[in-house]
Design a protein around this motif. Structure first.
Motif, PDB file in Angstrom:
ATOM      1  N   CYS A  59      74.531 -47.740  22.315  1.00 26.89           N
ATOM      2  CA  CYS A  59      72.986 -47.940  22.935  1.00 26.89           C
ATOM      3  C   CYS A  59      72.618 -46.964  21.744  1.00 26.89           C
ATOM      4  O   CYS A  59      73.181 -45.759  21.583  1.00 26.89           O
ATOM      5  CB  CYS A  59      72.673 -46.772  24.334  1.00 26.89           C
ATOM      6  SG  CYS A  59      71.089 -46.265  24.306  1.00 26.89           S
ATOM      7  N   GLU A  87      70.519 -51.356  23.707  1.00 27.57           N
ATOM      8  CA  GLU A  87      72.002 -51.497  24.032  1.00 27.57           C
ATOM      9  C   GLU A  87      72.902 -53.060  23.398  1.00 27.57           C
ATOM     10  O   GLU A  87      71.830 -53.684  22.812  1.00 27.57           O
ATOM     11  CB  GLU A  87      71.596 -51.535  25.517  1.00 27.57           C
ATOM     12  CG  GLU A  87      71.543 -50.979  26.651  1.00 27.57           C
ATOM     13  CD  GLU A  87      70.147 -51.291  26.932  1.00 27.57           C
ATOM     14  OE1 GLU A  87      69.958 -50.475  28.210  1.00 27.57           O
ATOM     15  OE2 GLU A  87      70.018 -52.489  26.681  1.00 27.57           O
ATOM     16  N   CYS A 143      70.994 -48.748  29.564  1.00 25.34           N
ATOM     17  CA  CYS A 143      71.466 -47.355  28.765  1.00 25.34           C
ATOM     18  C   CYS A 143      70.109 -46.880  29.499  1.00 25.34           C
ATOM     19  O   CYS A 143      68.908 -46.468  29.724  1.00 25.34           O
ATOM     20  CB  CYS A 143      71.113 -47.119  27.515  1.00 25.34           C
ATOM     21  SG  CYS A 143      71.074 -46.130  26.290  1.00 25.34           S
TER      22      CYS A 143
END
Length: 115
Positions: free
Chosen positions: A22, A6, A95
């Motif tokens: 991400c 990320e 993420c």
């Protein structure tokens, strides 16, 4: 082992915008869905937005109208565009990638909304 990386967090003033990214180490097509979750100290991790392989999207009520999830398949990257940020959006954003019943998580990126 697939990794999720990320980026894009930081400090922003109320009303400002940030875009989180991400990137997966493998093909994004191998995942049924990818999403963003967030967590604050002492609270459970909560869903922010999800996008499926077929590009269907789901948003938490708190994100509707302000956040947009999208993906670039060629770059194996999922984005979360966050507009009109509020102090209550401050959290660590994670993420997530789901394949069947298996979840993969990124390391998290801090978002702080403060004047």
């Amino acid at each position: 082992q697939v990794q999720l990386v990320e980026s894009g967090g930081g400090l922003v003033q109320p009303g400002g915008s940030l875009r989180l990214s991400c990137t997966t180490s493998g093909s994004i097509f191998t995942f049924d869905a990818m999403g963003w979750f967030r967590q604050t100290p002492g609270k459970q991790r909560e869903l922010v937005a999800v996008i499926t392989r077929g590009d269907a999207t789901t948003y938490a009520d708190s994100a509707k109208g302000r956040f947009t999830i999208s993906k670039n398949n060629a770059k194996n990257t999922v984005y979360l565009q966050m507009n009109s940020l509020k102090p209550e959006d401050s959290a660590v954003y994670y993420c997530n990638a789901r394949r069947g019943a298996t979840d993969k998580w990124g390391q998290g990126t801090q978002v702080t909304v403060s004047s």
